[in-house]
Design a protein around this motif. Structure first.
Motif, PDB file in Angstrom:
ATOM      1  N   GLU A 208       0.658  -1.126   0.004  1.00 58.28           N
ATOM      2  CA  GLU A 208       0.081  -0.078  -0.056  1.00 58.28           C
ATOM      3  C   GLU A 208       0.782   1.155   0.080  1.00 58.28           C
ATOM      4  OE1 GLU A 208      -4.260  -1.672   1.812  1.00 58.28           O
ATOM      5  OE2 GLU A 208      -2.530  -0.825   3.134  1.00 58.28           O
ATOM      6  N   ALA A 209       1.804   1.221   0.711  1.00 59.45           N
ATOM      7  CA  ALA A 209       2.837   2.206   0.823  1.00 59.45           C
ATOM      8  C   ALA A 209       3.542   2.556  -0.418  1.00 59.45           C
ATOM      9  CB  ALA A 209       3.914   2.185   1.804  1.00 59.45           C
ATOM     10  N   TYR A 210       3.656   1.558  -1.405  1.00 57.20           N
ATOM     11  CA  TYR A 210       4.328   1.819  -2.648  1.00 57.20           C
ATOM     12  C   TYR A 210       3.458   2.154  -3.461  1.00 57.20           C
ATOM     13  CZ  TYR A 210       6.014   0.835  -7.175  1.00 57.20           C
ATOM     14  OH  TYR A 210       6.429   0.679  -8.365  1.00 57.20           O
ATOM     15  N   LYS A 211       2.261   1.816  -3.462  1.00 56.35           N
ATOM     16  CA  LYS A 211       1.207   2.189  -4.545  1.00 56.35           C
ATOM     17  C   LYS A 211       1.097   3.788  -4.109  1.00 56.35           C
ATOM     18  CE  LYS A 211      -3.578   0.531  -5.741  1.00 56.35           C
ATOM     19  NZ  LYS A 211      -4.782  -0.006  -5.388  1.00 56.35           N
ATOM     20  N   ALA A 212       0.911   4.182  -2.773  1.00 52.41           N
ATOM     21  CA  ALA A 212       0.579   5.681  -2.687  1.00 52.41           C
ATOM     22  C   ALA A 212       1.782   6.462  -3.115  1.00 52.41           C
ATOM     23  CB  ALA A 212       0.684   5.635  -1.052  1.00 52.41           C
TER      24      ALA A 212
END
Ligand code: DAH
Length: 350
Positions: free
Chosen positions: A95-99
């Motif tokens: 999720e952090a990467y996606k953001a």
């Protein structure tokens, strides 16, 4: 990842082969998971309440004797939170990467640049230049702000000539004006180089005209001049006729009518058969079947004298086309104002 592999190794017992294999596969694969959906699949496979591997193994325990049930139960109970934690960590990572991923997707197709178009005047001028280029004419330009010498005097236009009326010219002061014709460039070229010359001069000219469908107070001309030993009126006819066929089409007819210009002798008007009615007669050609597209003639000896050429040694011809009229004829434009209003709906058609 330590707690997971530890927990997994404790499950490594013959009776729990299935869950052990699943856990081991998960432990190996989890680092490489790139999508949340795949992670969710793993979660269901391992932790699903009914058919998850752990839940199934737990149900299995019931069939075993008390000692074994206790050991295996403990192992499975340790494995469960280890798997949960691993999944939660991985999920947070994804999720952090996606953001943080850049908003621009570099794999998207590029945006089409908005390509401009060549204005019909420019297009016609370029085509004319190209045709005269094939006939050996060099392009020369001159200033739009001119003095009376180049616009009138050297062109054999005397002070009392009606063309010099202040009301028919845009004078800037008592010496300078906006040029009314590109014939000025003939003078500038001959003043600056010896014969032979074979030039064309495209450019803007200005006259105080009332603007209507056929008139503009700024328009374009294409001047031509060929001076050399032995140039004759036959050369003039040949060059302009050839030009007309190349520009208007092989089937166009041409004619020369006697006329008068101060800077040529003899002078002529050059006509092409009306492109709209093909010579039959229509409103555009006022029923005559012909359209005038240029003035022309043999350079007057007075002009040669003004620029210091020897009229006994060289002869020459000159011509002046309008650019708007041929462009309008060729592209089917019926109002000259359309050419200068810069309405994109009009310009995009070219
Ligand atoms: N300068 C003239 C005009 O504006 C056109 C013209 C006529 C040019 C005869 C020439 C020429 O070079 O020989 O009406």
């Amino acid at each position: 990842m330590r707690p997971l592999s530890e927990a997994v190794s404790q499950v490594q017992m013959p009776d729990l082969e299935k869950v052990y294999n699943d856990l081991e596969n998960f432990a190996r694969a989890v680092q490489g998971v790139t999508g949340l959906e795949i992670l969710e699949e793993w979660r269901r496979k391992l932790l699903g309440r009914k058919s998850g591997s752990l839940a199934r193994a737990m149900r299995h325990l019931g069939d075993m004797d008390a000692e074994l049930r206790k050991t295996l139960g403990q192992a499975l109970n340790r494995a469960k939170p280890a798997v949960e934690e691993t999944i939660a960590l991985k999920k947070a990572q994804l999720e952090a990467y996606k953001a943080s991923r850049p908003a621009v997707d570099v794999t998207m197709p590029g945006r089409q640049p908005a390509l401009g178009r060549v204005h019909p005047i420019t297009r016609a001028a370029r085509e004319m230049i190209e045709i005269f280029g094939r006939l050996g004419f060099e392009v020369v330009e001159g200033p739009e702000v001119e003095d009376e010498w180049h616009n009138f005097v050297a062109l054999n236009i005397p002070p009392e000539h009606p063309a010099r009326d202040p009301l028919d010219n845009y004078y800037l002061d008592d010496r300078l004006l906006l040029r009314t014709q590109t014939s000025t460039v003939q003078i500038r070229v001959m003043e600056n180089r010896p014969p032979p010359v074979r030039i064309i001069a495209p450019g803007r000219v200005y006259r105080p005209e009332t603007v209507d469908a056929g008139h503009s107070n700024m328009f374009h001309q294409l001047e031509g001049l060929w001076v050399e030993q032995g140039v004759t009126f036959a050369d003039l006819k040949g060059v302009l006729s050839m030009f007309a066929r190349a520009f208007f089409g092989a089937d166009v007819r041409t004619r020369f009518l006697p006329s008068y210009f101060p800077f040529t002798e003899p002078s002529a008007e050059f006509y092409v058969s009306c492109l709209l009615c093909r010579g039959k007669g229509c409103p555009a050609c006022k029923g005559s079947g012909w359209m005038e597209v240029a003035g022309c003639g043999m350079v007057d000896p007075n002009v040669f004298e003004a620029v210091g050429y020897d009229a006994e040694e060289v002869t020459g011809f000159a011509f002046g086309f309008g650019i708007e009229r041929p462009a309008m004829l060729k592209y089917g434009i019926n109002d000259i104002r359309l050419l200068f209003e810069n309405d994109l709906r009009f310009l995009r058609q070219f």
